[in-house]
Design an enzyme around this catalytic site. Sequence first.
Site, short mmCIF file in Angstrom:
data_model
loop_
_atom_site.label_atom_id
_atom_site.label_comp_id
_atom_site.label_asym_id
_atom_site.label_seq_id
_atom_site.Cartn_x
_atom_site.Cartn_y
_atom_site.Cartn_z
N GLU A 1 -10.66 -29.46 -68.04
CA GLU A 1 -11.57 -28.41 -67.59
C GLU A 1 -10.95 -27.43 -66.61
O GLU A 1 -11.57 -27.08 -65.61
CB GLU A 1 -12.80 -29.06 -66.97
N HIS B 1 -18.47 -30.61 -73.27
CA HIS B 1 -18.05 -31.46 -72.16
C HIS B 1 -17.23 -30.67 -71.13
O HIS B 1 -17.55 -30.66 -69.94
CB HIS B 1 -17.25 -32.64 -72.70
N GLU B 2 -16.20 -30.02 -71.59
CA GLU B 2 -15.33 -29.30 -70.65
C GLU B 2 -16.08 -28.15 -69.97
O GLU B 2 -15.90 -27.89 -68.79
CB GLU B 2 -14.07 -28.78 -71.35
N HIS C 1 -18.14 -29.27 -67.05
CA HIS C 1 -17.35 -29.46 -65.83
C HIS C 1 -17.31 -28.19 -64.96
O HIS C 1 -16.96 -28.28 -63.78
CB HIS C 1 -15.91 -29.83 -66.18
N GLU D 1 -17.27 -37.17 -64.12
CA GLU D 1 -17.34 -37.45 -65.56
C GLU D 1 -18.71 -37.93 -66.04
O GLU D 1 -19.12 -37.61 -67.15
CB GLU D 1 -16.25 -38.45 -65.96
N ASP E 1 -5.37 -42.95 -62.40
CA ASP E 1 -5.45 -42.96 -63.85
C ASP E 1 -6.03 -44.28 -64.37
O ASP E 1 -6.66 -44.30 -65.42
CB ASP E 1 -4.02 -42.76 -64.40
N TYR F 1 -17.63 -42.32 -67.40
CA TYR F 1 -18.24 -41.39 -68.35
C TYR F 1 -19.61 -41.92 -68.81
O TYR F 1 -20.63 -41.27 -68.62
CB TYR F 1 -17.35 -41.24 -69.59
N1 BES Z 1 -11.20 -34.30 -66.90
C1 BES Z 1 -11.06 -35.02 -68.10
C2 BES Z 1 -9.64 -35.34 -68.46
C3 BES Z 1 -8.93 -36.18 -67.42
C4 BES Z 1 -9.55 -37.23 -66.79
C5 BES Z 1 -7.61 -35.91 -67.13
C6 BES Z 1 -8.86 -37.97 -65.84
C7 BES Z 1 -6.94 -36.65 -66.18
C8 BES Z 1 -7.56 -37.69 -65.53
C9 BES Z 1 -11.70 -34.27 -69.27
O1 BES Z 1 -12.84 -33.56 -68.94
C10 BES Z 1 -12.15 -35.30 -70.27
O2 BES Z 1 -12.96 -36.10 -69.92
N2 BES Z 1 -11.61 -35.26 -71.48
C11 BES Z 1 -11.97 -36.18 -72.54
C12 BES Z 1 -12.78 -35.52 -73.59
C13 BES Z 1 -14.24 -35.60 -73.40
C14 BES Z 1 -14.95 -34.99 -74.58
C15 BES Z 1 -14.77 -36.97 -73.13
C16 BES Z 1 -10.69 -36.62 -73.23
O3 BES Z 1 -9.64 -36.04 -72.98
O4 BES Z 1 -10.76 -37.54 -74.02
ZN ZN Z 2 -14.43 -34.82 -68.45
#
Ligand code: BES
Ligand code: ZN
Length: 598
Positions: free
Chosen positions: A268, A292-293, A296, A315, A373, A381
């Site tokens: 995002e 989703h994005e 954010h 999330e 991480d 989520y």
């Molecule tokens: N912000 C996240 C990606 C992220 C989370 C990067 C933690 C680094 C550390 C992003 O918004 C996200 O949640 N992406 C998901 C997709 C979403 C549709 C659930 C993904 O990448 O799977």
């Molecule tokens: Zn996200």
Amino acid sequence: MTDTTPADRDIHSYARPWEAHVTHVALDLTADFAAKTLAGSAVLDIERVAGAREVVLDTKGLTIERVTGKDGAPLTFVLGAADPILGQPLTVELPAAGPITVAYRTSPDASALQWLAPSQTAGKTHPYLYSQGQAILTRTWIPTQDSPGIRQTYDARITVPRALRAVMSAEQLTPDGEDGPGGRAFRFRMTHAIPPYLIAIAVGDLAFRPLGPRTGVYAEPAVVATAAAEFADLESMVTAAEALLGPYLWGRYDVLVLPPSFPFGGMENPMVTFATPTVLAGDKSLVSLLAHELAHSWSGNLVTNATWSDFWLNEGVTTYVERRIMETVYGKPRADVFRVLGWRDLATDIDRLGGMQSKDTVLHVDLKGRDPDDGSTQVPYEKGAALLSLIEQTVGREKFDAYLKGYFQRYAFKPITTAQFLTDIRAHLLTDKAVDAKIRLEDWIYKPAIPDNAVEPKAPQLTEAGEQATAFARGVGTSSLRTRDWSTQEWQYFIQELPPTLPVDRMAALDKAFGLSERRNSEVLYEWLHLAIRRHYQPAMPALERFLMSQGRRKFVRPLFEDLMKTDWGKADAKRIYAAARPSYHAVTVNTLDGIVK
Ligand code: BES
Ligand code: ZN
């Protein structure tokens, strides 16, 4: 017990913001594709308390050439010991007044940055660079206080090879660039203070297509038309989000489609979401990722988790809002399908984490001594979204929506801790003690497991796919299955519902009738390959290898390598394929997979 770290203290940063904190970052960097470095300077504006003598920044793998004050006078600095997760503190003597300038260079293996060879792009002729800052990777390319609670405005001047174009998570001041000595320079400005994990850059052969008055898509020229067709509903998603959450405050909302090694579905980054090309299904069936994005832009970018233990506030709220946007744009039946699939993903992930009693099922997750991480599971989520759905259903949608809007207003451009959220929702929504008690907020947030007052989502649209899976498992032939007009999500659900013991000849029958190993849709193909490994269905293995070699989205490649490593027959293949694919994956994916494919 005494807790010596207040809840808003970020254990993943060396910064001591209560003494001195960065308020603005001005970058002047040159991208050198041969050396794989960004080199130049960062000028940092710093606010300090009276008597503060030094400022502490976060760095990881940076070469610091010099640090100077506003008159160019050198300032004393010390790079502390390197921690494998946090990197090195950079402690700088503060000048009496004015900013500090850090002259520096990134390392060729900076984990935030991926330098792609032309062969790893769609066009095959130009190299490509992109960054991924979340959670604590910005420190590998910018020497600043890399903590989500320390918001900073930024501007940048980025010099790139003449054939390329730079895009950043900021307003473009020079869309066509400016010719200069050393290449083409692009200037950017982000006037809203943002957490540093949202500073992002991409450099490549990029084309742009507008989609609506304030929306558009960037991608390589070979991909941009496909991307524009796939994302045709973007403008209406922004409008739907605004009706739900309040005005969109960031100006433009564009999407950049990255090369296939991008480790996430989406990221995002403000004003320009970064997205995986694996969402380009050809039928708009995977665009919930954009919902989703986009969500954010409020939950995360406007109101930001104060520490990575509060990640569920980014999330969980976003996942809840994502489905509300889907409901407005595509209707409730379709949104409910996503709610059900999310709920199932949560159950699967909780199993992987070791079951309901695992400490990682706690929303306010304990990350002491760990990489943030490690906290990116389905729990923040989907357990987070389930909590918000429960609150919504308990107080009623109308009251809940009013609360959400107020929440984004009260905390706009601010960090928020879990404790502050609890205080806020009790002050503004759960004022009736009896209603509050029904929800059991503390159980949801501070204890493991899914409390038994959770409301399990239901989706009538998935009933048929479920029934057909059961029928097929009982021996019904493929020609009698009703699969006509199934959506991506119905196929996903159907495959998930097939028994894990399905005989190989039945797998073959399905494959023959429905061409599952040849599917182009990444989510359907993923489900099929996941089952194929568990069933040791050999004919899908070439498709598996192609899939693992052609994209590096962690959500897909991690479970597939895990599946392979669990088998006797697949281990050697996993190691061979990983050895071949590893150089093309981003550091985020490599970090995860190195621990799995050993
Ligand atoms: N912000 C996240 C990606 C992220 C989370 C990067 C933690 C680094 C550390 C992003 O918004 C996200 O949640 N992406 C998901 C997709 C979403 C549709 C659930 C993904 O990448 O799977
Ligand atoms: Zn996200």
